[in-house]
Design a protein around this motif. Sequence first.
Motif, PDB file in Angstrom:
ATOM      1  N   TYR A 152       0.813  -1.204   0.000  1.00 34.65           N
ATOM      2  CA  TYR A 152       0.000   0.000   0.000  1.00 34.65           C
ATOM      3  C   TYR A 152       0.850   1.259   0.000  1.00 34.65           C
ATOM      4  N   GLU A 153       0.333   2.292  -0.627  1.00 32.01           N
ATOM      5  CA  GLU A 153       1.030   3.574  -0.732  1.00 32.01           C
ATOM      6  C   GLU A 153       1.128   4.294   0.611  1.00 32.01           C
ATOM      7  N   GLY A 154       0.040   4.293   1.358  1.00 29.09           N
ATOM      8  CA  GLY A 154      -0.003   5.039   2.608  1.00 29.09           C
ATOM      9  C   GLY A 154       0.685   4.313   3.752  1.00 29.09           C
ATOM     10  N   GLU A 155       1.054   5.076   4.770  1.00 30.93           N
ATOM     11  CA  GLU A 155       1.670   4.485   5.959  1.00 30.93           C
ATOM     12  C   GLU A 155       0.616   3.946   6.913  1.00 30.93           C
ATOM     13  N   SER A 156      -0.475   4.721   7.078  1.00 30.73           N
ATOM     14  CA  SER A 156      -1.517   4.301   8.012  1.00 30.73           C
ATOM     15  C   SER A 156      -2.839   4.972   7.643  1.00 30.73           C
ATOM     16  N   PHE A 157      -3.894   4.358   8.126  1.00 34.56           N
ATOM     17  CA  PHE A 157      -5.241   4.919   8.003  1.00 34.56           C
ATOM     18  C   PHE A 157      -5.796   5.008   9.416  1.00 34.56           C
ATOM     19  N   THR A 158      -6.225   6.210   9.809  1.00 31.57           N
ATOM     20  CA  THR A 158      -6.712   6.448  11.167  1.00 31.57           C
ATOM     21  C   THR A 158      -8.162   6.896  11.134  1.00 31.57           C
ATOM     22  N   ILE A 159      -8.937   6.347  12.054  1.00 30.00           N
ATOM     23  CA  ILE A 159     -10.301   6.810  12.289  1.00 30.00           C
ATOM     24  C   ILE A 159     -10.303   7.397  13.692  1.00 30.00           C
ATOM     25  N   ARG A 160     -10.670   8.659  13.794  1.00 29.72           N
ATOM     26  CA  ARG A 160     -10.723   9.317  15.104  1.00 29.72           C
ATOM     27  C   ARG A 160     -12.113   9.895  15.287  1.00 29.72           C
ATOM     28  N   THR A 161     -12.632   9.753  16.497  1.00 30.41           N
ATOM     29  CA  THR A 161     -13.934  10.326  16.803  1.00 30.41           C
ATOM     30  C   THR A 161     -13.773  11.456  17.815  1.00 30.41           C
ATOM     31  N   ILE A 162     -14.668  12.411  17.727  1.00 24.83           N
ATOM     32  CA  ILE A 162     -14.720  13.530  18.669  1.00 24.83           C
ATOM     33  C   ILE A 162     -16.061  13.433  19.393  1.00 24.83           C
TER      34      ILE A 162
ATOM     35  N   PHE B 103     -21.492   8.625   3.456  1.00 29.79           N
ATOM     36  CA  PHE B 103     -21.224   7.625   4.486  1.00 29.79           C
ATOM     37  C   PHE B 103     -20.592   6.367   3.893  1.00 29.79           C
ATOM     38  N   LYS B 104     -19.742   6.584   2.887  1.00 25.83           N
ATOM     39  CA  LYS B 104     -18.944   5.514   2.293  1.00 25.83           C
ATOM     40  C   LYS B 104     -17.545   6.050   2.065  1.00 25.83           C
ATOM     41  N   ILE B 105     -16.561   5.187   2.246  1.00 23.93           N
ATOM     42  CA  ILE B 105     -15.190   5.519   1.904  1.00 23.93           C
ATOM     43  C   ILE B 105     -14.641   4.348   1.095  1.00 23.93           C
ATOM     44  N   HIS B 106     -13.934   4.656   0.030  1.00 23.92           N
ATOM     45  CA  HIS B 106     -13.466   3.610  -0.871  1.00 23.92           C
ATOM     46  C   HIS B 106     -12.114   3.046  -0.450  1.00 23.92           C
ATOM     47  N   HIS B 107     -11.903   1.796  -0.834  1.00 25.93           N
ATOM     48  CA  HIS B 107     -10.676   1.071  -0.498  1.00 25.93           C
ATOM     49  C   HIS B 107      -9.428   1.859  -0.899  1.00 25.93           C
ATOM     50  N   GLU B 108      -9.454   2.441  -2.076  1.00 26.46           N
ATOM     51  CA  GLU B 108      -8.310   3.218  -2.567  1.00 26.46           C
ATOM     52  C   GLU B 108      -7.967   4.369  -1.615  1.00 26.46           C
ATOM     53  N   GLU B 109      -8.971   5.015  -1.083  1.00 25.88           N
ATOM     54  CA  GLU B 109      -8.740   6.115  -0.141  1.00 25.88           C
ATOM     55  C   GLU B 109      -8.112   5.601   1.148  1.00 25.88           C
ATOM     56  N   ILE B 110      -8.579   4.464   1.611  1.00 25.35           N
ATOM     57  CA  ILE B 110      -8.045   3.893   2.847  1.00 25.35           C
ATOM     58  C   ILE B 110      -6.586   3.491   2.675  1.00 25.35           C
ATOM     59  N   VAL B 111      -6.269   2.761   1.589  1.00 25.96           N
ATOM     60  CA  VAL B 111      -4.904   2.244   1.425  1.00 25.96           C
ATOM     61  C   VAL B 111      -3.915   3.320   1.005  1.00 25.96           C
ATOM     62  N   ASN B 112      -4.406   4.477   0.564  1.00 21.80           N
ATOM     63  CA  ASN B 112      -3.499   5.600   0.315  1.00 21.80           C
ATOM     64  C   ASN B 112      -3.154   6.316   1.613  1.00 21.80           C
ATOM     65  N   GLY B 113      -3.814   5.934   2.677  1.00 23.25           N
ATOM     66  CA  GLY B 113      -3.528   6.477   3.998  1.00 23.25           C
ATOM     67  C   GLY B 113      -4.270   7.769   4.261  1.00 23.25           C
ATOM     68  N   GLY B 114      -4.354   8.115   5.516  1.00 25.39           N
ATOM     69  CA  GLY B 114      -5.001   9.358   5.883  1.00 25.39           C
ATOM     70  C   GLY B 114      -5.736   9.237   7.189  1.00 25.39           C
ATOM     71  N   LYS B 115      -6.521  10.270   7.448  1.00 27.95           N
ATOM     72  CA  LYS B 115      -7.218  10.360   8.725  1.00 27.95           C
ATOM     73  C   LYS B 115      -8.673  10.756   8.485  1.00 27.95           C
ATOM     74  N   LEU B 116      -9.577   9.894   8.932  1.00 26.20           N
ATOM     75  CA  LEU B 116     -11.005  10.154   8.894  1.00 26.20           C
ATOM     76  C   LEU B 116     -11.414  10.577  10.299  1.00 26.20           C
ATOM     77  N   VAL B 117     -11.951  11.784  10.426  1.00 25.25           N
ATOM     78  CA  VAL B 117     -12.376  12.310  11.725  1.00 25.25           C
ATOM     79  C   VAL B 117     -13.887  12.445  11.712  1.00 25.25           C
ATOM     80  N   LEU B 118     -14.531  11.827  12.708  1.00 23.57           N
ATOM     81  CA  LEU B 118     -15.979  11.838  12.821  1.00 23.57           C
ATOM     82  C   LEU B 118     -16.373  12.553  14.106  1.00 23.57           C
ATOM     83  N   GLU B 119     -17.108  13.653  13.970  1.00 23.05           N
ATOM     84  CA  GLU B 119     -17.632  14.340  15.145  1.00 23.05           C
ATOM     85  C   GLU B 119     -18.984  13.722  15.466  1.00 23.05           C
TER      86      GLU B 119
END
Length: 161
Positions: free
Chosen positions: A97-107, A129-145
């Motif tokens: 995978y391209e990304g280092e990590s995929f993080t889900i954080r809630t507030i 309310f959908k996120i695609h596999h490509e977005e996840i494996v490219n890494g990043g941070k999903l923040v949900l309030e």
Amino acid sequence: VNYGNQPSMQTAFIFNQLGRPDLTQYWSRKVSLEVHSKLTEEYGYNGDEDQGLMGSLAVLMKIGLFQMNGGTESNPAYEIGSPVFDKVKIHLHPDYYEGESFTIRTIDNNSDNVYIKSSTFNQKSFTGFKIHHEEIVNGGKLVLEMGSRADATPISLEHNQ
């Protein structure tokens, strides 16, 4: 509905498909806590646990993700439910995978705040309310309030990538 068996495992996420993510968020949280959080050494897993499928379902539901199509598309979508954790970090293998990590954080995540009020992905507004596999494996941070009240207005589930 018997959430302890495979034929029912998608039930909480069907509401996303119908434009009612509030119901997916409510039921995915409830199932995570009632069905998948009462494991004991004496009784083990609740339901038909074979080949790890139900254990995997428990993990996915608790982090707030689920695939309705079982990954049968080239870039499958993960439905977003109601995570039980404040933060989950998935380390992505660099050989694949391209990304280092995929993080889900809630507030403001707690037992009363099961609904998603707003979200960002990589510090940009995230709608749907959908996120695609490509977005996840490219890494990043999903923040949900999170919040205690549902927006029962039917909405679009897809977001602009």
